[in-house]
Scaffold this active site. Sequence first.
Site, PDB file in Angstrom:
ATOM      1  CG  HIS A  17      46.347  39.727  42.356  1.00  0.00           C
ATOM      2  ND1 HIS A  17      46.556  38.441  41.902  1.00  0.00           N
ATOM      3  CD2 HIS A  17      44.998  39.886  42.430  1.00  0.00           C
ATOM      4  CE1 HIS A  17      45.384  37.842  41.725  1.00  0.00           C
ATOM      5  NE2 HIS A  17      44.423  38.699  42.021  1.00  0.00           N
ATOM      6  NE  ARG A  90      40.326  41.665  36.493  1.00  0.00           N
ATOM      7  CZ  ARG A  90      40.168  40.394  36.851  1.00  0.00           C
ATOM      8  NH1 ARG A  90      41.178  39.565  36.719  1.00  0.00           N
ATOM      9  NH2 ARG A  90      39.022  39.958  37.321  1.00  0.00           N
TER      10      ARG A  90
END
Length: 158
Positions: A17, A90
Amino acid sequence: MRTAVCPGSFDPVTCGHVDVISRAAELFDEVTVAVLANESKAGLFEVEERMEMLSLVLEKLPTVTVMSFSGLLVDFCRRHEVTAVVKGLRTTADFGYELQMAQMNARIAGVETVLLPTSPQWSFVSSTLVKEVAAFGGDVSGLVPSEVLERLKRRLAL
Ligand code: PNS
């Protein structure tokens, strides 16, 4: 003024993050990290604790602020005149889900989404996996900021 929102659960914030938020801060004038407060099921951390950890680990980024939101993300975007939603990608598994949300948000409110590929060293990191590994005594140091690691250990009483 170009502003971005980085929305999510952040239960808790991971290094992945932080990577995406920091890079969004390079691309936009202002970035709001918006912690979802909708969820019916309780997380490991309260929304206020998640916000506190985010504020702590992002304090060196002067253009980043932390808020919470409930309801639709697009309503938050309208209220705060957000230019774009920024999400990290991702894997290809993320892509399908993110694409659908991006297209829905564009359809219902004309809100744009920017998908940033996560830096490869974080592509396997998720809050869910971090919590699971940590809960069974696995080593998650280096995957979450050190301030978060300490709180995680305390919360799980390791
Ligand atoms: O941490 P996550 O699970 O990737 O975050 C998902 C989030 C918070 C971005 C998404 O669940 C969301 O936007 N929730 C708010 C409710 C909403 O707007 N739902 C419609 C999405 S198209």
